[in-house]
Design a protein around this motif. Structure first.
Motif, mmCIF file in Angstrom:
data_model
loop_
_atom_site.group_PDB
_atom_site.id
_atom_site.type_symbol
_atom_site.label_atom_id
_atom_site.label_comp_id
_atom_site.label_asym_id
_atom_site.label_seq_id
_atom_site.Cartn_x
_atom_site.Cartn_y
_atom_site.Cartn_z
ATOM 1 N N UNK A 184 29.172 35.814 34.708
ATOM 2 C CA UNK A 184 29.050 34.365 34.845
ATOM 3 C C UNK A 184 30.281 33.711 34.234
ATOM 4 N N UNK A 185 30.761 32.699 34.927
ATOM 5 C CA UNK A 185 31.883 31.917 34.412
ATOM 6 C C UNK A 185 33.154 32.714 34.220
ATOM 7 N N UNK A 186 33.314 33.828 34.953
ATOM 8 C CA UNK A 186 34.505 34.646 34.764
ATOM 9 C C UNK A 186 35.680 34.034 35.518
ATOM 10 N N UNK A 187 36.829 34.042 34.863
ATOM 11 C CA UNK A 187 38.043 33.516 35.491
ATOM 12 C C UNK A 187 39.249 34.126 34.806
ATOM 13 N N UNK A 247 48.872 36.985 38.531
ATOM 14 C CA UNK A 247 50.137 36.700 39.210
ATOM 15 C C UNK A 247 50.244 35.268 39.685
ATOM 16 N N UNK A 248 49.780 34.328 38.927
ATOM 17 C CA UNK A 248 49.874 32.931 39.323
ATOM 18 C C UNK A 248 48.721 32.463 40.182
ATOM 19 N N UNK A 249 47.766 33.345 40.485
ATOM 20 C CA UNK A 249 46.597 32.996 41.281
ATOM 21 C C UNK A 249 45.383 32.962 40.367
ATOM 22 N N UNK A 250 44.611 31.891 40.453
ATOM 23 C CA UNK A 250 43.421 31.782 39.624
ATOM 24 C C UNK A 250 42.263 32.486 40.332
ATOM 25 N N UNK A 251 41.672 33.432 39.588
ATOM 26 C CA UNK A 251 40.558 34.217 40.107
ATOM 27 C C UNK A 251 39.279 33.804 39.397
ATOM 28 N N UNK A 252 38.254 33.462 40.153
ATOM 29 C CA UNK A 252 36.949 33.076 39.606
ATOM 30 C C UNK A 252 35.901 33.995 40.197
ATOM 31 N N UNK A 253 35.005 34.474 39.315
ATOM 32 C CA UNK A 253 34.021 35.446 39.779
ATOM 33 C C UNK A 253 32.679 35.228 39.114
ATOM 34 N N UNK A 286 46.905 28.731 43.405
ATOM 35 C CA UNK A 286 45.926 29.178 44.404
ATOM 36 C C UNK A 286 44.645 29.650 43.709
ATOM 37 N N UNK A 287 43.533 29.545 44.436
ATOM 38 C CA UNK A 287 42.244 29.893 43.830
ATOM 39 C C UNK A 287 41.485 30.847 44.745
ATOM 40 N N UNK A 288 40.950 31.894 44.082
ATOM 41 C CA UNK A 288 40.096 32.859 44.777
ATOM 42 C C UNK A 288 38.748 32.863 44.068
#
Length: 844
Positions: free
Chosen positions: A152-155, A159-165, A212-214
């Protein structure tokens, strides 16, 4: 009072004791964090992580009040053997059960990441291996059950890309990786994926402060692939990857078990846009897709530093492609089945260009079918279809594309050479319906079949107003059939000189070029046309020879036969017949003669040219001939027969500017041969007759003849004219000889023999005269030679010197004509059909 003081002191003591305890606890905590928690704790923590499916080595531990235990430099492994490192965490917060921790029982309920750094090595065994670094990692992992974690709330930043999981996952249990080979294959695949991700992320450069966001939300049990569910969303703006500027990326998809589904994909760049959907079954390695492309593919690939061929097509606007299809991974390749359409604006490749190309297509990875193919260039177009394989191309089309398009696009020989001989005029048009094939592995294996019609074109410099033909062409044969052409004579020299028609019409059954035999077959060429332009379309050298025949109007021509273009022309046999009711100009003896109504035939063989049945009018009479010219000898070599009937001397004199204008006509015949360019190669034999002319006047009254003529007022009074003559002759090496020259008047008979050397233009001739009637009577005193005279001429042909010499016996050919008196003879009736030529014998 005393009791109050005791209570006060007790409070102070308790406070001091608490303070000391806090200080002591803080000191102990500081000491423990500084020196590290006990080794037993690290082991307990590692065992607790392993119980939750995370096999790791913890380098250090420290306790953080109100937060939990912080693990530093955590190395994560793939399994309990700890032989394969999969990542490193520089900081990890562990939430443990404190009540159980006091009893030495380590149970981790959750992990907290706060500003952590995670490194995933492509190959942990290689210290120089590339790593995928996740910085500023935050979030929580709850161990909610056996093998189960809740994210929960992982981010984090990758490499300059924001990863949310987020997600709820069940991990693998130990020993479920299958065989060592399967495990190694899985690790190799993971390394490949990590390396691709690293290289891709390294290529991106941000042009804005918004990364960028994933976003990923995953749920399922890794041991049950079909249970995995995940949604993925990717959004980005203003990126630069290598040399490619990306304005916008929007991807939305999900994973159902082993199936990847992309519901929406859109990439917008400065070179256009790309979008579509995708379904991919990872177990079957098969999927389906839809694609919408409005991107300049060459610029897109070049921006990604993907190697391209040296020459690529260009477009005025990005190609528009809509496609859908299926794909499958086999043992060593990808198989495709694609259906769609492509719309290309302003395509250009090498020397070819068009305004627009559109086609529907299907493709299976190696073969392509093009349907509804349309090529537009200005007001012209091509429509058709094509089937393309790695080995060959089959095609069928109809077009009115201009000549220049085909001259630039067709490079197959000898078709390219033939097209190069065409030239378009003002307002030129061309329509072609065709089909054929081309072998992509053998440039000699091709075929082109169809019909063509054109207007305002010229071929090899010969203009035509319109033409049509059927054709069946391949590398070995060019077969043109059912042809028809209207020649344009507007600028033709002979039309301008003589005012003939400005067009001519011709048809042809077949013109067949055979590459193997080196021949051109002509069958059924018929028409009313000037010969030189018509022949120039397939035999330029022969056409140059025909230009000397200046037909005033196009004659009727017919041609059939074989033209051999090889050295020596071994199979050549071309037959041409012609006839015309108008005149023809022909240069003969340095003067241009106008010949009337010519007709005849010409046959061209490997070693000779035969002219037969030649019939034409000249000088008021007719000339007929059959001749044969030998080729390849290096010099002129002609033989044949020639006869002429009643050629007018006045017309001959006028044509050749004689000083005087004689009367009468000549008729004769000759069989001849001419070898070389010199008159010494001229041989032959024949006869010639002159009639109704004025050879000379004989004064029958001697010196009294002029007096009588003056008294009577008539020039012919007292004189006799020789009006006709006849002789046979031979020509030997340019020397003309005769032994039977004969001419007569009422009272005189003249015979002659001699030679005229045409090489040095000299004459040597003897003429004998026998006088009869009154002229014979006045010579009676001269017996036994009364009435007989002999003259000898010698010197230049133009002005010989004549002398009276002693009479000698005449040759046998002259004796009877000279010495015997004339006898009566029957006059035959005039035949219904007069002969071609008649020999007129002079009166004796």
């Amino acid at each position: 009072m005393k009791r109050i003081r005791i209570i006060h002191r007790l409070r102070v003591a308790v406070a001091l004791l608490g303070f000391v305890a806090v200080l002591g606890g803080a000191g102990v905590l500081w000491w423990a964090n500084h020196t590290g928690l006990p080794e037993s704790w690290r082991s307990g923590i590692e065992d607790a992580l392993a119980a939750n499916g995370i096999h790791a080595d913890v380098a250090s531990l420290r306790y953080l009040p109100l937060r939990g235990i912080e693990a530093g430099e955590v190395t994560v492994y793939s399994d309990a053997s700890r032989t394969r490192e999969v990542g490193r965490l520089h900081q990890l917060i562990l939430d443990v059960d404190r009540s159980r921790l006091s009893r030495g029982d380590f149970k981790i309920d959750q992990l907290d990441l706060a500003g952590a750094r995670i490194s995933l090595a492509v190959d942990p065994a290689d210290p120089d291996s590339k790593t995928l670094d996740i910085t500023d990692a935050n979030g929580r992992i709850d161990f909610s059950g056996p093998r189960e974690i809740e994210i929960s709330g992982a981010s984090g930043m990758v490499g300059g890309v924001r990863l949310e999981a987020t997600g709820i996952l069940k991990l693998y249990r130990p020993g479920l990786f299958g065989s060592p080979e399967d495990a190694e294959a899985a690790r190799a695949e993971r390394r490949k994926i990590l390396l691709a991700i690293i290289d891709t992320l390294d290529s991106f450069r941000l042009k804005t402060t918004t990364p960028p966001r994933i976003r990923i939300d995953a749920r399922g049990d890794f041991e049950i692939p079909g249970s995995l569910r995940a949604t993925i969303a990717v959004q980005a703006r203003e990126l630069e990857s290598r040399d490619l500027e990306i304005r916008h990326i929007d991807l939305q998809g999900e994973v159902h078990g082993r199936t990847l589904v992309v519901h929406h994909a859109e990439i917008l760049t400065e070179n256009g846009s790309l979008g579509g959907t995708l379904d991919y079954d990872m177990d079957r390695h098969a999927g389906r897709f839809e694609l919408r492309s409005g991107i300049d593919i060459a610029a897109f690939l070049a921006g990604l530093d993907i190697p391209l061929p040296e020459r690529m097509p260009t477009f005025e606007a990005p190609p528009q492609i809509n496609a859908h299809g299926q794909f499958r991974r086999t043992e060593d390749q990808w198989d495709f089945q694609v259906i769609g359409d492509a719309d290309l604006t302003g395509p250009s490749f090498l020397h070819l260009s068009a305004d627009r190309i559109f086609s529907r297509f299907s493709w299976d990875g190696s073969r392509a079918l093009l349907e509804d193919l349309s090529v537009r260039d200005g007001s012209h177009s091509l429509t058709g279809r094509a089937f393309i394989t790695p080995e060959r191309v089959l095609y069928q089309a109809s077009t009115d594309l201009p000549l220049g398009f085909w001259q630039k696009s067709v490079k197959i020989q000898p078709l390219a050479t033939i097209l190069a001989d065409f030239e378009a005029g003002d307002g030129a048009t061309a329509t072609i319906d065709f089909e054929g094939m081309a072998n992509l592995l053998d440039h000699r294996d091709w075929r082109f079949k169809g019909t063509a019609a054109a207007s305002s074109l010229s071929f090899r410099g010969v203009p035509a107003r319109k033409a049509r033909v059927s054709m069946d062409l391949d590398h070995d044969q060019l077969d043109f059939t059912d042809g028809e052409v209207d020649f344009d004579y507007s600028d033709y020299r002979l039309r301008k000189e003589h005012g003939g028609p400005d067009s001519g019409h011709a048809t042809v059954g077949q013109i067949l070029y055979d590459h193997t035999s080196g021949t051109i077959k002509i069958a059924g060429l018929r028409g009313n046309m000037w010969p030189a332009p018509a022949v120039r379309t397939f035999a330029g050298e022969i056409a140059d020879e025909l230009e000397v025949y200046g037909f005033h109007r196009p004659p009727d021509l017919a041609a059939d036969g074989i033209i051999d273009i090889r050295r020596g022309n071994p199979k050549q046999d071309l037959r041409v017949t012609f006839s015309s009711t108008s005149s023809i100009d022909y240069e003969f003896l340095d003067e241009t003669l106008e010949l009337a109504a010519p007709s005849g035939s010409v046959r061209v063989l490997p070693d000779r040219v035969k002219i037969g049945n030649l019939d034409l009018g000249a000088f008021g009479g007719r000339i007929r001939a059959d001749m044969e010219s030998r080729l390849g000898t290096g010099a002129m070599a002609i033989e044949g027969e020639l006869d002429w009937t009643e050629l007018g001397l006045p017309e001959i004199a006028k044509s050749y500017d004689f000083d005087s204008t004689p009367k009468g006509s000549i008729t004769g015949r000759i069989d001849f041969s001419l070898n070389g360019d010199d008159i010494s190669g001229f041989d032959g034999s024949g006869h010639i007759a002159l009639e109704d002319s004025e050879l000379f006047d004989v004064p029958i009254f001697g010196p009294l003849s002029p007096v009588i003529s003056a008294v009577l007022g008539r020039r012919d009074a007292g004189f006799q004219e020789a009006t006709s003559a006849f002789c046979t002759f031979r020509v030997d090496r340019g020397v003309v000889s005769t032994t039977d020259f004969l001419t007569t008047t009422t009272s005189l008979v003249f015979t002659g023999d001699g030679k005229a050397d045409l090489n040095d233009e000299t004459l040597n001739m003897t003429v004998r005269m026998n006088a009869r009637g009154f002229f014979g009577f006045i010579t009676l005193p001269l017996r036994p030679f009364y009435g007989l005279f002999q003259f000898r001429g010698s010197g230049p042909i133009e002005d010989p010197e004549w002398k009276n010499v002693m009479f000698t016996s005449p040759p046998p050919e002259q004796e009877s004509r000279l010495l015997e008196p004339p006898k009566a003879r029957a006059v035959a009736p005039e035949p219904a059909n007069p002969p071609r030529a008649r020999i007129v014998s002079p009166q004796r």
